[in-house]
Design an enzyme around this catalytic site. Structure first.
Site, PDB file in Angstrom:
ATOM      1  N   TYR A  95       0.868  -1.177   0.000  1.00  0.00           N
ATOM      2  CA  TYR A  95       0.000   0.000   0.000  1.00  0.00           C
ATOM      3  C   TYR A  95       0.904   1.226   0.000  1.00  0.00           C
ATOM      4  CZ  TYR A  95      -4.268   2.595   1.247  1.00  0.00           C
ATOM      5  OH  TYR A  95      -5.352   3.426   1.247  1.00  0.00           O
ATOM      6  N   ASN A 209     -22.414  -4.844  -3.275  1.00  0.00           N
ATOM      7  CA  ASN A 209     -22.781  -5.137  -1.878  1.00  0.00           C
ATOM      8  C   ASN A 209     -21.650  -4.828  -0.901  1.00  0.00           C
ATOM      9  OD1 ASN A 209     -21.414  -7.318  -3.062  1.00  0.00           O
ATOM     10  ND2 ASN A 209     -21.983  -8.627  -1.354  1.00  0.00           N
ATOM     11  N   SER A 210     -20.612  -4.180  -1.382  1.00  0.00           N
ATOM     12  CA  SER A 210     -19.530  -3.731  -0.493  1.00  0.00           C
ATOM     13  C   SER A 210     -19.991  -2.497   0.268  1.00  0.00           C
ATOM     14  CB  SER A 210     -18.294  -3.383  -1.322  1.00  0.00           C
ATOM     15  OG  SER A 210     -18.552  -2.215  -2.079  1.00  0.00           O
ATOM     16  N   ARG A 234     -23.403 -16.324  -7.388  1.00  0.00           N
ATOM     17  CA  ARG A 234     -23.223 -17.285  -6.296  1.00  0.00           C
ATOM     18  C   ARG A 234     -23.794 -18.638  -6.712  1.00  0.00           C
ATOM     19  NH1 ARG A 234     -22.836 -13.689  -1.426  1.00  0.00           N
ATOM     20  NH2 ARG A 234     -22.293 -11.783  -2.523  1.00  0.00           N
ATOM     21  N   MET A 312     -10.501  -5.972  -6.740  1.00  0.00           N
ATOM     22  CA  MET A 312     -10.695  -7.213  -5.992  1.00  0.00           C
ATOM     23  C   MET A 312     -10.278  -8.453  -6.777  1.00  0.00           C
ATOM     24  SD  MET A 312     -14.205  -6.304  -3.924  1.00  0.00           S
ATOM     25  CE  MET A 312     -14.939  -7.839  -4.460  1.00  0.00           C
TER      26      MET A 312
END
Lengths: 405, 405
Positions: A95, A209-210, A234, A312
């Site tokens: 980072y 949905n984060s 899913r 991600m």
């Protein structure tokens, strides 16, 4: 471990820690403090690391003491500190914002405290701090990254913190205050700072949905923007449908899976949603990267903006030349830390606005997975929880919630 | 075929067609016209296609006649029409700006004339055109793409063309006027419209020996910007060095090959050129895409802009998330046709400015590979020249230069 979803729960259930109708009496309702030294020395514990690496390997729970504050120093007791993906990346050393390595915590070799976001109460303060209008019991959060928030207590100066004034704090829980700086601010600024969406115009986002995704859905809804929201497919279709329903209840207009996004008929579907393209899709928010992000860019109207704030999938973003040249899509990035550093005043206003919406019941917390941190909590237990976050998708955002410390 | 490099030649040699100190007498010095029909009918030939495909397969030389112009019509005789990569893509059907398919040229099935850029003289005009201030002998170029410029003659209206007024035309050759709309305008706007470079700040570009690249070097130099210029590596190192030298003579500060760009030490070299980074590299111009473009982006300073206007490698652009999020690089595209359509006034000013610089000897033509098009020229010969452009790197830009037509 209690795992709860608060985003659809009524507001009274959402706000559990330290919530009072009157902020003046908040201090008295905080969980009791474990111990106050007769001489004002504070015992503290912190999750620290002396070298970069995978969190389970390099983190350890370090105990130290904090001397009584004088002049412009204050002693903080943390109330709630989230585990953000950036915190993990920081420990891994990948980072760009580095933590402060120091021997001030009583070690021979420099160590750094993990964590970047959180809210703390002032439990002791020097005269200089009082003169700047701070008082015992005030809540503060960190001005910028790198301070270290995965700790029970810390010594800080007024330069390190921003005070959550009594008015802003009213009706706000510690978890809400401790998680407002990064995710909601990221969503807020990305929706506002790259293009001026008109009411009825669309944005599209992945990772819907984060924490950022849920914030964007709600802010967009409030401001009159329409949203197409992409979530991961899913295997459990019942769960997938439940997630779609949950995001729609938050204010999402359309929720699709990444498989649906990459399917044949998506362009026609998008046309249908946007009234034949008359209501353009003018903004994309991306925290996934890879093919699914390119597929999202393909749905944008000409001369739109595409903002990346995460990756991600750990893939880069691949963009065909035509998307630049002929569709005139502009690709940007957003990093809330840099933004906050450049625009401290705007950050204060953004936080105040989100907390105001929260107070009015217009902004729901994201689902939180509370990790209780008591004085007796073992380092291994706490580090195991960090590992959970590292390895997969928790059922809600991991937040250290401090009990009797 | 005469293949000449004019960019380093003295100005007197560069401008060969119709160049006069006084524009009034230009018409009289133009190459003689082949034939004027007693009844005002004009014989014309054009490179046309009736379906998309590879140029050698679908192009043919079509003869037709043009009736005498009346009302707002005029008859044009072309003087110089370049072969741009976009023209090839348009014939292949992969360019978003489509040509006009029509039966007006006397065919049963619709055909389109190839080519998008060029300059023509008015050889006959209706009363309506005269009223708008046009006269016989005036030079015009196309207002936008899609008109078809690979032709000896055309019928047009004032809506199709922009007049090169006498003042702008002074001291300008047909090749210069016929090639100013696309490459120099592209370079000019990319250097100006995405960020405000300060004098002494740097830009970096690939394809530096292209028409756009050479224009950017010269414009940048004039405006006080410094440039890092990337060219393809060549097996023939003598030629490679000659190319570096040539671009430096045009005003390039640094010229490197794509191999040098992708080598280990490039970051240190860039630091040295930019005085340890104190003079930032704030803009990148990209017509290559692929890995070499990503390597170029890596040299940019934080919060810089990267503009793509071509993809000679036929690869997409791949961008790591950190370049967006942490380095805050903004990626855009530029398409001169869209820009010109949106900003017709600015286009006129840009063209006038470049022609003014050309007249003053401050802006050299790019190397031109003249393709003579006489009335007797065979279709096969002309199409073979188009094929040359399609297949490789010509020694200079292919331009149809019309002789006695």
């Amino acid at each position: 471990m209690a795992s709860k979803f608060f985003s659809t729960a009524p507001r009274a259930v959402q706000t559990r820690l330290c919530r009072t109708p009157n902020s003046v009496s908040i201090a008295s309702r905080l969980p009791q403090r474990r111990y106050i030294s007769a001489y004002g020395y504070e015992q503290a514990k912190a999750l620290t690391f002396s070298e970069y690496g995978e969190p389970p390997s390099v983190l350890s729970l370090h105990s130290h003491s904090i001397s009584p504050p004088h002049s412009n120093f204050m002693t903080l007791r943390f109330l709630a500190s989230p585990i953000n993906p950036a915190d993990i990346n920081q420990i891994q050393g990948v980072y760009p914002s580095k933590p402060t390595f120091t021997t001030n915590l009583g070690t021979a070799n420099p160590i750094a405290v993990a964590g970047n976001e959180g809210v703390a109460e002032i439990i002791a303060l020097g005269e200089g701090v009082k003169k700047e209008g701070f008082k015992k019991g005030d809540w503060v959060f960190m001005k910028g990254p790198g301070f270290g928030t995965w700790r029970t207590h810390a010594s800080a100066t007024t330069d390190d913190v921003v005070k959550l004034d009594d008015q802003m704090r009213e009706g706000i829980s510690a978890i809400q205050a401790g998680t407002v700086s990064i995710n909601p601010c990221t969503a807020y600024r990305m929706l506002r700072d790259f293009t001026t969406l008109q009411e009825g115009e669309w944005f599209i986002q992945n990772g819907a949905n984060s924490g950022v995704g849920r914030a964007a859905i709600q802010l967009g809804k409030k401001w009159g923007y329409k949203s197409i929201n992409v979530i991961r497919s899913r295997d459990d279709k019942v769960k997938e449908e439940a997630m779609k329903k949950e995001l729609k209840e938050l204010g999402a207009d359309v929720v699709i899976t990444d498989a649906e996004l990459q399917s044949q008929g998506i362009k026609d579907m998008a046309k249908e949603w946007t009234n034949g393209g008359r209501a353009p899709i003018r903004l994309a928010l991306n925290c996934v990267n890879g093919k699914a992000a390119t597929a999202m860019a393909k749905l944008l109207s000409s001369s739109s903006h595409f903002v990346t704030y995460g990756a991600m999938s750990k893939q880069p973003l691949t963009i065909p030349a035509s998307m630049f040249i002929f569709k005139d899509i502009h690709f940007h990035g957003f990093w809330v830390s840099r933004w906050a550093e450049k625009h401290p005043g705007e950050k204060q206003m953004t936080v105040a606005d989100v907390l105001d919406m929260t107070r009015k019941g217009e902004f729901r917390d994201m689902p939180v997975d509370e990790i209780r941190w008591e004085w007796e909590s073992k380092g291994d237990e706490l580090i195991a929880k960090v590992k959970d976050t590292l390895e997969g998708y928790r059922e809600g955002k991991g937040v250290f919630v401090f009990g009797k410390t």
